[in-house]
Design a protein around this motif. Structure first.
Motif, PDB file in Angstrom:
ATOM      1  N   PRO A 201       0.804  -1.232   0.000  1.00 42.91           N
ATOM      2  CA  PRO A 201       0.000   0.000   0.000  1.00 42.91           C
ATOM      3  C   PRO A 201       0.833   1.277   0.000  1.00 42.91           C
ATOM      4  O   PRO A 201       0.382   2.309  -0.502  1.00 42.91           O
ATOM      5  N   VAL A 202       2.038   1.226   0.548  1.00 45.79           N
ATOM      6  CA  VAL A 202       2.883   2.429   0.557  1.00 45.79           C
ATOM      7  C   VAL A 202       3.256   2.807  -0.872  1.00 45.79           C
ATOM      8  O   VAL A 202       3.231   3.984  -1.245  1.00 45.79           O
TER       9      VAL A 202
ATOM     10  N   THR B  56      -4.721   8.122   1.903  1.00 38.93           N
ATOM     11  CA  THR B  56      -4.330   7.067   2.837  1.00 38.93           C
ATOM     12  C   THR B  56      -5.567   6.473   3.486  1.00 38.93           C
ATOM     13  O   THR B  56      -5.718   5.246   3.598  1.00 38.93           O
ATOM     14  N   ASP B  57      -6.475   7.330   3.905  1.00 40.45           N
ATOM     15  CA  ASP B  57      -7.735   6.866   4.500  1.00 40.45           C
ATOM     16  C   ASP B  57      -8.546   6.023   3.508  1.00 40.45           C
ATOM     17  O   ASP B  57      -9.110   4.985   3.869  1.00 40.45           O
TER      18      ASP B  57
ATOM     19  N   LEU C  76     -10.513   0.702   1.424  1.00 43.68           N
ATOM     20  CA  LEU C  76     -10.556  -0.306   0.366  1.00 43.68           C
ATOM     21  C   LEU C  76      -9.999  -1.640   0.853  1.00 43.68           C
ATOM     22  O   LEU C  76     -10.587  -2.712   0.601  1.00 43.68           O
ATOM     23  N   LEU C  77      -8.877  -1.596   1.568  1.00 39.19           N
ATOM     24  CA  LEU C  77      -8.219  -2.824   1.987  1.00 39.19           C
ATOM     25  C   LEU C  77      -8.938  -3.486   3.155  1.00 39.19           C
ATOM     26  O   LEU C  77      -8.983  -4.722   3.243  1.00 39.19           O
TER      27      LEU C  77
ATOM     28  N   GLU D 216       3.185   0.575   8.767  1.00 41.04           N
ATOM     29  CA  GLU D 216       2.670  -0.067   9.986  1.00 41.04           C
ATOM     30  C   GLU D 216       1.148   0.011  10.071  1.00 41.04           C
ATOM     31  O   GLU D 216       0.519  -0.842  10.709  1.00 41.04           O
ATOM     32  N   ARG D 217       0.550   1.004   9.440  1.00 42.32           N
ATOM     33  CA  ARG D 217      -0.907   1.142   9.483  1.00 42.32           C
ATOM     34  C   ARG D 217      -1.595   0.049   8.663  1.00 42.32           C
ATOM     35  O   ARG D 217      -2.813  -0.108   8.743  1.00 42.32           O
ATOM     36  N   PHE D 218      -0.805  -0.699   7.888  1.00 43.12           N
ATOM     37  CA  PHE D 218      -1.382  -1.722   7.019  1.00 43.12           C
ATOM     38  C   PHE D 218      -0.985  -3.140   7.445  1.00 43.12           C
ATOM     39  O   PHE D 218      -1.055  -4.066   6.642  1.00 43.12           O
ATOM     40  N   ASP D 219      -0.621  -3.293   8.705  1.00 43.70           N
ATOM     41  CA  ASP D 219      -0.258  -4.627   9.183  1.00 43.70           C
ATOM     42  C   ASP D 219      -1.402  -5.614   8.957  1.00 43.70           C
ATOM     43  O   ASP D 219      -1.170  -6.799   8.649  1.00 43.70           O
TER      44      ASP D 219
END
Length: 421
Positions: A285-286, A317-318, A323-324, A406-409
């Protein structure tokens, strides 16, 4: 040799002379965002008045109100947004006219389509365009997505070119003059295979309007609305296109489609297209976010009075998180025999091999002819053909990539996604 492009003036654009002239000229353009004005102009231009079910007017009003009162949009930004709404209004009239004259269009079948879901900037465009090179599959070129129904009585040009194609080509030329690096990010030439999401435009629906101008009020309306009717509308337009091709039943047409919005609408997608094969692409995602906000930030130099990179990064980002999260929640609801995960790094390492895996799920044999057509597309569309953008999330946006990752762990835990440098 591929040209390396580093855009260093995202936050404080240094306009070229051409860009300054375009912006100066745009001050004199009509950017009337009144819904009634837009609908009346569309009706007068075509001599048609039946827009079909009127529920779309509420959605049109939300968009017009949001954009009219957006203090950051400049005259060119509002003019281009109005033109997009006018285009959709015209298409809605033409679609409704065809459906009224030929109600049998509703009986056309959309049989076993291949529909790619995946984050924006995650390989979905390459995957779609690659499969579209297989002549057994019907895809949606950009020019046709913009104007799915011909204008009655409008003749072809002297060389046989469809005037819709010519209008799209002219629009692409104008876009390249205004934002020349766009071709290296996301080409929008007439033959480019586009998203079927565009076909929801005449219903004034979908998250596509967030790409035109990210707007919280529209996002919240979209979040709180069942998207099933809009997917059904899009499916109806696909039936219309199939019928216009001469396939009156749909028996001889198999569509290949794609759209990132499907990531947060997987149950709706499966409900409306129950026999679809659905490949789902996955990428760090990054990498997706830095590509997305760089592209949008660059484009905004022509539509905004100032470019707010912090706001842009926070908004998208939000959206990527949303979506994920939806994908992680809903992915397992898809029938295993109809879906396949497509990790970006595996697809980039062997794109034709990945297509062959998708075809196996879809029950479509990989023939020698199909393989030659796919390879021909790859040979004629090398990566970086229009230049390679150098991204700098920390330098341009002040965002630490590792902290953002880290926000997408939750996503890395759910799918085999490779972290990118």
């Amino acid at each position: 040799m591929t040209e390396t492009i580093r855009i260093q003036d995202l936050a404080h654009p240094e306009h070229t002379e051409t860009q300054r002239n375009i912006l100066a000229f745009s001050e004199s353009l009509d950017a009337n965002l009144s819904p009634d004005n837009i609908l009346q102009e569309a009706s007068d231009a075509l001599g048609l008045s039946d827009f079909g079910p009127v529920d779309f007017q509420e959605r049109l009003a939300i968009l017009c109100n949001a954009w009219e009162n957006n203090p950051t949009l400049n005259s060119l930004g509002k003019f281009n947004l109005r033109n997009k709404l006018l285009q959709f209004a015209r298409s809605r009239l033409l679609i409704q006219a065809q459906l009224t004259r030929h109600p049998e269009i509703h009986d056309v079948q959309i049989k076993s389509p291949i529909i790619v879901a995946g984050l924006p900037r995650s390989g979905t465009t390459h995957l779609l365009n690659l499969m579209a090179a297989d002549e057994r599959l019907r895809s949606l070129p950009l020019w046709e997505s913009y104007e799915p129904v011909p204008v009655p009585g409008e003749a072809a040009l002297e060389d046989g070119t469809d005037p819709r194609y010519q209008r799209c080509a002219e629009q692409w030329e104008q876009m390249q003059q205004a934002t020349p690096h766009l071709a290296a990010m996301h080409p929008m030439n007439p033959d480019h295979i586009h998203e079927e999401l565009e076909l929801m435009g005449p219903d004034f629906a979908s998250y596509n309007f967030e790409w035109l101008c990210h707007e919280p009020s529209w996002r919240d309306h979209y979040y709180n609305t069942d998207q099933t009717p809009h997917y059904e509308y899009m499916k109806t337009v696909l039936k219309l296109l199939t019928w216009q091709d001469g396939d009156r039943t749909g028996e001889n047409t198999r569509w290949v489609l794609k759209c990132p919005q499907h990531m947060e609408q997987l149950p709706v997608l499966h409900k409306v297209f129950p026999d679809a094969t659905i490949p789902v692409t996955h990428r760090d995602p990054v990498a997706v976010i830095q590509s997305t906000i760089t592209m949008l930030g660059y484009s905004q130099r022509m539509s905004r009075k100032q470019v707010d990179l912090t706001e842009l990064a926070e908004y998208w980002t939000d959206r990527i998180i949303h979506l994920l999260q939806a994908c992680v929640r809903d992915r397992s609801s898809l029938p295993p025999e109809q879906t396949l995960d497509v990790p970006f790094h595996e697809f980039m390492a062997d794109d034709i091999g990945m297509v062959e895996k998708i075809y196996a799920k879809a029950g479509l044999p990989m023939t020698d002819t199909a393989r030659r057509q796919l390879q021909s597309f790859i040979d004629n569309h090398p990566r970086g053909k229009h230049g390679r953008i150098v991204y700098d999330l920390q330098g341009d946006f002040g965002i630490d990539p590792e902290a953002l990752r880290e926000r997408f762990d939750f996503y890395f835990d759910a799918f085999p996604v490779k972290k990118e440098k």
